[in-house]
Design an enzyme around this catalytic site. Sequence first.
Site, PDB file in Angstrom:
ATOM      1  N   GLU A  54      -0.110  12.643   8.638  1.00  0.00           N
ATOM      2  CA  GLU A  54      -1.574  12.667   8.893  1.00  0.00           C
ATOM      3  C   GLU A  54      -2.099  12.597   9.430  1.00  0.00           C
ATOM      4  O   GLU A  54      -2.593  10.883   9.643  1.00  0.00           O
ATOM      5  CB  GLU A  54      -2.299  13.713   7.281  1.00  0.00           C
ATOM      6  CG  GLU A  54      -3.776  13.270   7.962  1.00  0.00           C
ATOM      7  CD  GLU A  54      -3.868  14.049   6.076  1.00  0.00           C
ATOM      8  OE1 GLU A  54      -5.618  14.580   6.285  1.00  0.00           O
ATOM      9  OE2 GLU A  54      -3.572  13.371   4.931  1.00  0.00           O
ATOM     10  N   LYS A 123      -8.395  20.792   9.005  1.00  0.00           N
ATOM     11  CA  LYS A 123      -7.594  21.427   7.672  1.00  0.00           C
ATOM     12  C   LYS A 123      -9.348  21.745   7.039  1.00  0.00           C
ATOM     13  O   LYS A 123     -10.111  21.300   7.725  1.00  0.00           O
ATOM     14  CB  LYS A 123      -7.959  19.255   6.810  1.00  0.00           C
ATOM     15  CG  LYS A 123      -7.479  18.942   5.599  1.00  0.00           C
ATOM     16  CD  LYS A 123      -7.714  17.102   5.351  1.00  0.00           C
ATOM     17  CE  LYS A 123      -6.850  17.116   3.897  1.00  0.00           C
ATOM     18  NZ  LYS A 123      -7.066  15.026   4.047  1.00  0.00           N
ATOM     19  N   CYS A 160      -2.139  18.330   4.250  1.00  0.00           N
ATOM     20  CA  CYS A 160      -2.140  17.670   2.836  1.00  0.00           C
ATOM     21  C   CYS A 160      -3.310  17.630   1.927  1.00  0.00           C
ATOM     22  O   CYS A 160      -2.589  18.641   1.155  1.00  0.00           O
ATOM     23  CB  CYS A 160      -3.054  16.107   3.025  1.00  0.00           C
ATOM     24  SG  CYS A 160      -3.019  15.205   2.020  1.00  0.00           S
ATOM     25  N   SER A 187      -0.760  10.559   1.467  1.00  0.00           N
ATOM     26  CA  SER A 187      -0.673  10.227  -0.132  1.00  0.00           C
ATOM     27  C   SER A 187      -0.272   9.038  -0.492  1.00  0.00           C
ATOM     28  O   SER A 187       0.656   8.963  -0.144  1.00  0.00           O
ATOM     29  CB  SER A 187       0.144  11.845  -0.678  1.00  0.00           C
ATOM     30  OG  SER A 187      -0.487  11.795  -1.839  1.00  0.00           O
ATOM     31  N   GLY A 302      -2.622 -20.740  -4.658  1.00  0.00           N
ATOM     32  CA  GLY A 302      -2.468 -21.517  -5.897  1.00  0.00           C
ATOM     33  C   GLY A 302      -1.567 -21.404  -6.678  1.00  0.00           C
ATOM     34  O   GLY A 302      -1.335 -20.645  -7.202  1.00  0.00           O
ATOM     35  N   LEU A 303      -0.103 -22.391  -7.292  1.00  0.00           N
ATOM     36  CA  LEU A 303       0.780 -22.348  -8.191  1.00  0.00           C
ATOM     37  C   LEU A 303       0.924 -22.856  -9.192  1.00  0.00           C
ATOM     38  O   LEU A 303       0.769 -24.635  -8.791  1.00  0.00           O
ATOM     39  CB  LEU A 303       2.160 -22.698  -7.206  1.00  0.00           C
ATOM     40  CG  LEU A 303       3.666 -21.913  -7.558  1.00  0.00           C
ATOM     41  CD1 LEU A 303       3.403 -20.564  -7.684  1.00  0.00           C
ATOM     42  CD2 LEU A 303       4.106 -22.511  -7.530  1.00  0.00           C
ATOM     43  N   GLY A 305       1.787 -22.653 -12.464  1.00  0.00           N
ATOM     44  CA  GLY A 305       2.579 -22.472 -13.542  1.00  0.00           C
ATOM     45  C   GLY A 305       2.659 -21.347 -14.526  1.00  0.00           C
ATOM     46  O   GLY A 305       3.918 -21.493 -15.579  1.00  0.00           O
ATOM     47  N   GLY A 306       1.945 -20.447 -14.022  1.00  0.00           N
ATOM     48  CA  GLY A 306       1.407 -19.026 -15.278  1.00  0.00           C
ATOM     49  C   GLY A 306       1.845 -18.516 -14.574  1.00  0.00           C
ATOM     50  O   GLY A 306       2.362 -18.248 -12.990  1.00  0.00           O
ATOM     51  N   THR A 409      -5.060 -14.723  -6.920  1.00  0.00           N
ATOM     52  CA  THR A 409      -4.082 -13.834  -8.157  1.00  0.00           C
ATOM     53  C   THR A 409      -4.010 -13.305  -9.897  1.00  0.00           C
ATOM     54  O   THR A 409      -3.303 -12.876 -10.335  1.00  0.00           O
ATOM     55  CB  THR A 409      -3.252 -15.207  -8.107  1.00  0.00           C
ATOM     56  OG1 THR A 409      -3.651 -16.111  -8.630  1.00  0.00           O
ATOM     57  CG2 THR A 409      -2.613 -15.750  -7.159  1.00  0.00           C
ATOM     58  N   LYS A 533     -18.842  -9.548 -11.337  1.00  0.00           N
ATOM     59  CA  LYS A 533     -17.891 -10.139  -9.588  1.00  0.00           C
ATOM     60  C   LYS A 533     -16.565  -9.269  -9.163  1.00  0.00           C
ATOM     61  O   LYS A 533     -16.465  -9.334  -8.343  1.00  0.00           O
ATOM     62  CB  LYS A 533     -17.036 -10.534 -11.248  1.00  0.00           C
ATOM     63  CG  LYS A 533     -17.670 -11.653 -11.488  1.00  0.00           C
ATOM     64  CD  LYS A 533     -16.704 -12.374 -13.011  1.00  0.00           C
ATOM     65  CE  LYS A 533     -17.559 -13.685 -13.408  1.00  0.00           C
ATOM     66  NZ  LYS A 533     -16.625 -14.684 -14.809  1.00  0.00           N
TER      67      LYS A 533
END
Length: 564
Positions: A54, A123, A160, A187, A302-303, A305-306, A409, A533
């Site tokens: 499409e 369409k 579609c 889709s 940002g890593l 540790g979670g 994240t 937010k």
Amino acid sequence: MAQTPSNTSPLNVLRLAIAQLNPVVGDISGNLELARRARKEAAGQGADLVLFTELFIAGYPPEDLVLKPAFVDACERAARQLVEDTADGGPGVIIGTPLKRTSGIHNSVIVADGGQILGERYKLDLPNYGEFDEKRVFQPGPNMPGPVNFRGVRIGIPICEDIWGQLGVCETLAESGAELLLVPNGSPYYRGKMDVRHQTVIRQVIESGLPMVYANQLGGQDELVFDGASFGIEADKSLAFQLSEFEETVAVVTWKRRDDVWVCDNGPMAKLPQGEEADYLACMIGLRDYVNKNGFKNVVLGLSGGIDSAVCAALAVDALGEERLHAIMLPYRYTSEESLTDAKACAQALGCRYDIIPIAEPVEGFLSSLSETFAGTKEGITEENLQSRTRGVILMAVSNKFGSMVVTTGNKSEMSVGYATLYGDMNGGFNPIKDLYKMQVYSIARWRNAHLPAGAMGPSGEVIPVNIIDKAPSAELRENQTDQDSLPPYPVLDDILECLVENEMSVQQIVTKGHAPETVQRIEHLLYLAEYKRRQAAPGVKITRKNFGRDRRYPITNRFRDRG
């Protein structure tokens, strides 16, 4: 100019190429070249006709680009160049493009062969729900479409939504003489979508009595991921062929006329990924295409540790390669030794660059600057958020300095109840797990440790340390903090949220499932409260039937609460 093959001797064998490819929205010249390469590949396989997806020339969905006359004109010019290509005596094409006609701007396909346009089809049924709002930019076709005669084969081309809605397009095509239905689609993926597609096509096969080929787009476009998985259904409702999911291909499928019914001859039968595997691949491809199509060379995250940042790091390495991820641990005094150890182990397992940038000095600087203003107040969430916002500022500084996109994240559980900090951990350009609830994040982490995804650029084996999966989740913004201090256990929270978000259930309906009324009401209140937010959050891959953003559009200013 080559002539269109005579229609006096209709084909009894049709070698149909399905171009399951990854066009880029707005890259008209690039999409044209992609179509040309696919047609050349199909010709090498002896194809008679190439079916593209499409709005292939424009890329899907083009959204308000369609309102720009120069864009629509450029798309048609490119499509006509592909029409001219068919004068070489090779395969014909069915190519999707927006077209401006006296009846309006239409989501259209052009059917071409022998250097000539055999027909245009528009369409009819424009979707206007969930992630789709085509009625905003297109007009429906002015009348019911009839079949197009391609080398003596009468082909119906519903587009579609024409097979999903209730306008009877397929039945009308059958009544007007169509022999075979070829459907170009855009889709997008969500969990369990393949079953829905198969049932939709089977319903239309039953109503029309005709076999159907369902060609679907591939690749990521902002929040949406198109998973391909093109397939065909025979007139007897059996599966004719199944192409792979999350993989580009130009596949030629042979159809033969037997007793005036078209039958697929030994079509390919790919095995499709299921469950966590499919979700992981969608997240991986969504991140890869967002980064690459928008021109970012690498990413930073940002890593902590979670679990959330570890899964995002794994996705980034699998999508882009270890050399394109820069992981940064940003410890403060509440960061545990366990988290420092786990973050380092995760980065080492993935093979990516890993740095530690302590945030004590800037956090204390902020607190010092605010000490007079905050005098006489108790320490609390404001001070916690300063830690998160300091981390966000540092990550954005690295992004600005080196041109890296920040991967944010937060999972869907956190985004639902506002358990995230604006201008802090919500900073970033894209979030691959935005539409995964917390327990789903744990599930795909376990799956990834046991499997190397198809097309992944990362290593096999355990890439997310087991301790990250097993330990209690914590933002580590105060002493001995865990998420469950302020939230219900995640299995409970996720079930309530799925009821509220995906299923729009009432509080009373959720209570009858066994949840405490006060808990459900509190979660509903937090869900509404956090809308402001979410409006400011980075885009992220759509995985569920109803994601935040395209699918769920609640007002920010909203006093409704369900009290039964």
